[in-house]
Enzyme design. Sequence first.
Site, PDB file in Angstrom:
ATOM      1  N   HIS A 205     -25.860 -46.315  53.602  1.00 55.65           N
ATOM      2  CA  HIS A 205     -24.812 -46.654  54.580  1.00 55.65           C
ATOM      3  C   HIS A 205     -23.914 -45.472  54.927  1.00 55.65           C
ATOM      4  CE1 HIS A 205     -22.612 -47.041  50.754  1.00 55.65           C
ATOM      5  NE2 HIS A 205     -21.517 -46.820  51.458  1.00 55.65           N
TER       6      HIS A 205
HETATM    7  C1  UD1 Z   1     -16.734 -48.332  53.463  1.00 60.39           C
HETATM    8  C2  UD1 Z   1     -16.094 -47.124  52.782  1.00 60.39           C
HETATM    9  C3  UD1 Z   1     -17.127 -46.405  51.927  1.00 60.39           C
HETATM   10  C4  UD1 Z   1     -17.795 -47.365  50.953  1.00 60.39           C
HETATM   11  C5  UD1 Z   1     -18.326 -48.575  51.692  1.00 60.39           C
HETATM   12  C6  UD1 Z   1     -18.841 -49.590  50.700  1.00 60.39           C
HETATM   13  C7  UD1 Z   1     -14.325 -45.921  54.038  1.00 60.39           C
HETATM   14  C8  UD1 Z   1     -14.026 -44.729  54.839  1.00 60.39           C
HETATM   15  N1  UD1 Z   1     -15.635 -46.135  53.778  1.00 60.39           N
HETATM   16  O1  UD1 Z   1     -17.739 -47.854  54.324  1.00 60.39           O
HETATM   17  O2  UD1 Z   1     -16.500 -45.395  51.174  1.00 60.39           O
HETATM   18  O3  UD1 Z   1     -18.852 -46.703  50.309  1.00 60.39           O
HETATM   19  O4  UD1 Z   1     -17.262 -49.179  52.458  1.00 60.39           O
HETATM   20  O5  UD1 Z   1     -19.796 -50.420  51.282  1.00 60.39           O
HETATM   21  O6  UD1 Z   1     -13.436 -46.633  53.639  1.00 60.39           O
HETATM   22  N2  UD1 Z   1     -19.120 -54.329  58.629  1.00 60.39           N
HETATM   23  C9  UD1 Z   1     -19.410 -55.667  58.784  1.00 60.39           C
HETATM   24  N3  UD1 Z   1     -18.976 -56.511  57.808  1.00 60.39           N
HETATM   25  C10 UD1 Z   1     -18.276 -56.110  56.740  1.00 60.39           C
HETATM   26  C11 UD1 Z   1     -17.996 -54.736  56.606  1.00 60.39           C
HETATM   27  C12 UD1 Z   1     -18.429 -53.865  57.559  1.00 60.39           C
HETATM   28  O7  UD1 Z   1     -20.037 -56.090  59.746  1.00 60.39           O
HETATM   29  O8  UD1 Z   1     -17.921 -56.940  55.891  1.00 60.39           O
HETATM   30  C13 UD1 Z   1     -19.596 -53.387  59.678  1.00 60.39           C
HETATM   31  C14 UD1 Z   1     -18.600 -53.227  60.830  1.00 60.39           C
HETATM   32  O9  UD1 Z   1     -19.329 -52.998  61.998  1.00 60.39           O
HETATM   33  C15 UD1 Z   1     -17.867 -51.973  60.459  1.00 60.39           C
HETATM   34  C16 UD1 Z   1     -18.953 -51.138  59.756  1.00 60.39           C
HETATM   35  O10 UD1 Z   1     -19.759 -52.099  59.078  1.00 60.39           O
HETATM   36  O11 UD1 Z   1     -17.350 -51.302  61.572  1.00 60.39           O
HETATM   37  C17 UD1 Z   1     -18.418 -50.146  58.765  1.00 60.39           C
HETATM   38  O12 UD1 Z   1     -17.497 -50.756  57.875  1.00 60.39           O
HETATM   39  P1  UD1 Z   1     -16.328 -49.878  57.217  1.00 60.39           P
HETATM   40  O13 UD1 Z   1     -15.583 -50.691  56.229  1.00 60.39           O
HETATM   41  O14 UD1 Z   1     -15.538 -49.215  58.273  1.00 60.39           O
HETATM   42  O15 UD1 Z   1     -17.109 -48.713  56.515  1.00 60.39           O
HETATM   43  P2  UD1 Z   1     -18.315 -48.774  55.474  1.00 60.39           P
HETATM   44  O16 UD1 Z   1     -19.457 -48.039  56.048  1.00 60.39           O
HETATM   45  O17 UD1 Z   1     -18.515 -50.169  55.000  1.00 60.39           O
HETATM   46  N1  UDP Z   2     -24.291 -54.165  45.870  1.00 59.99           N
HETATM   47  C1  UDP Z   2     -24.445 -55.544  45.937  1.00 59.99           C
HETATM   48  N2  UDP Z   2     -25.267 -56.065  46.910  1.00 59.99           N
HETATM   49  C2  UDP Z   2     -25.940 -55.283  47.792  1.00 59.99           C
HETATM   50  C3  UDP Z   2     -25.772 -53.868  47.708  1.00 59.99           C
HETATM   51  C4  UDP Z   2     -24.943 -53.348  46.745  1.00 59.99           C
HETATM   52  O1  UDP Z   2     -23.863 -56.279  45.132  1.00 59.99           O
HETATM   53  O2  UDP Z   2     -26.658 -55.824  48.635  1.00 59.99           O
HETATM   54  C5  UDP Z   2     -23.365 -53.598  44.865  1.00 59.99           C
HETATM   55  C6  UDP Z   2     -23.938 -52.550  43.940  1.00 59.99           C
HETATM   56  O3  UDP Z   2     -24.487 -53.129  42.783  1.00 59.99           O
HETATM   57  C7  UDP Z   2     -22.736 -51.673  43.630  1.00 59.99           C
HETATM   58  C8  UDP Z   2     -21.880 -51.783  44.870  1.00 59.99           C
HETATM   59  O4  UDP Z   2     -22.340 -52.918  45.583  1.00 59.99           O
HETATM   60  O5  UDP Z   2     -21.980 -52.179  42.535  1.00 59.99           O
HETATM   61  C9  UDP Z   2     -22.024 -50.530  45.692  1.00 59.99           C
HETATM   62  O6  UDP Z   2     -21.438 -50.704  46.933  1.00 59.99           O
HETATM   63  P1  UDP Z   2     -21.673 -49.720  48.126  1.00 59.99           P
HETATM   64  O7  UDP Z   2     -22.976 -49.045  47.987  1.00 59.99           O
HETATM   65  O8  UDP Z   2     -21.427 -50.516  49.340  1.00 59.99           O
HETATM   66  O9  UDP Z   2     -20.451 -48.717  47.986  1.00 59.99           O
HETATM   67  P2  UDP Z   2     -20.247 -47.305  47.258  1.00 59.99           P
HETATM   68  O10 UDP Z   2     -20.488 -47.486  45.820  1.00 59.99           O
HETATM   69  O11 UDP Z   2     -21.182 -46.341  47.916  1.00 59.99           O
HETATM   70  O12 UDP Z   2     -18.844 -46.961  47.596  1.00 59.99           O
END
Ligand code: UD1
Ligand code: UDP
Length: 363
Positions: A205
Amino acid sequence: MKIAIVVGTRPEIIKLAPIIKEYEKRGLPFTLIHSNQHYSANMDKVFFKNLHLPYPKFNLNVGPGTHAQQTAKILERIEKILLEEKIDLVYVQGDTNTVLAGGLAATKLRIKVAHVEAGLRSYDLEMPEEINRIAVDHFADYLFAVTEVQKRILEKEGIPKQKIHVVGNTIVDSLNNCVDMINSGKIEVIRPEVNPKEYFLITAHRPTNVDYETPLKELISSLDEIAREFNKICLWPIHPRSKSNIEKFNLTLPSSIKIMEPVGYFDFVNLMQNTAALLTDSGGIQEEACILKIPCLTLRENTERPESVEAGSNIICGRDADRMKKALNHFFNRDCNWENPFGDGKTASRIVEIVHGSCVNDF
Ligand code: UD1
Ligand code: UDP
């Protein structure tokens, strides 16, 4: 002391759960604040349910947006809650926009900030997370480093020694608890259509991998190549960011890559336990793979978790199919008997002891 615990995204909920449980266990009051940066049920509510967490007292309803929009909304909305609730200390975890904004609002009000998972550095300012974690570390009052690696980094950056505590990572607490629950047989987990060890589990992601067409195509093509080479399926519980970009660029996935909706924690841990290898750009999953003794290939050119590479559980591969093949051959010809450097599962208790004043011993 009035405590607030701030969560916002999937990994923050998972990694702060043990601290929330520790407060509950000790009968210490706290206010749970959710920014709702993550808001889809399978990125948010499922984790509250899996981890038996209380409903947040406040929800900032931030949702999607640019970095500035998310940060600004959280700053503005959390400030009045911190004031009204007369909060003395705020916990934030990791490196998201929720962490930066929650911590910044607090510190400007001269409320103490406890940063869980402090001192991680990728030295890659292309990652928005790197900016967030550097900033938070420089104004936090309690810096909870995972290992001596982060302690050294923080000291080198001039952060006073007395603020830094090496405590391990709460992911071990969470993961151990989850594995116990799965092993108890009391939890129903989804069974994928593909047999154990016949699949690679994928997550990706990071904006550098999925926000632009060329790298996303390159990633998909490399996954297809290794799936065919090793006769496996790539199972990809796909982050909504990546899914929407695949749709936006109108990309077709090869039959070797099966996407599915993101899954809850029990289901994901079960998928990790049964995979032949994890291929990921996630931060937390690099740690979990190491703890569960599953080979991990990091789909990036750097990591802020060097302990996993040193332990031997993680190989940095970028999006390059040849590097992935080499790494997989390496893992398939050795035992996964590395040590877990991320802690002993008692990190949350250690953190609460330190914050409430009765712990002098570091991990
Ligand atoms: C965010 C964090 C990243 C973390 C990740 C965990 C920042 C800058 N980034 O990235 O560090 O690793 O979360 O997963 O804070 N969206 C949905 N539903 C949701 C969440 C997101 O549809 O519940 C979609 C939306 O289109 C949104 C995009 O995903 O714009 C990105 O979501 P966002 O929270 O901005 O960043 P992540 O890539 O999730
Ligand atoms: N995870 C989950 N379901 C999924 C993918 C990830 O429960 O479908 C969990 C995973 O075990 C880990 C956390 O989400 O504990 C990691 O989240 P993510 O990769 O979104 O964020 P990051 O760690 O990169 O910030």
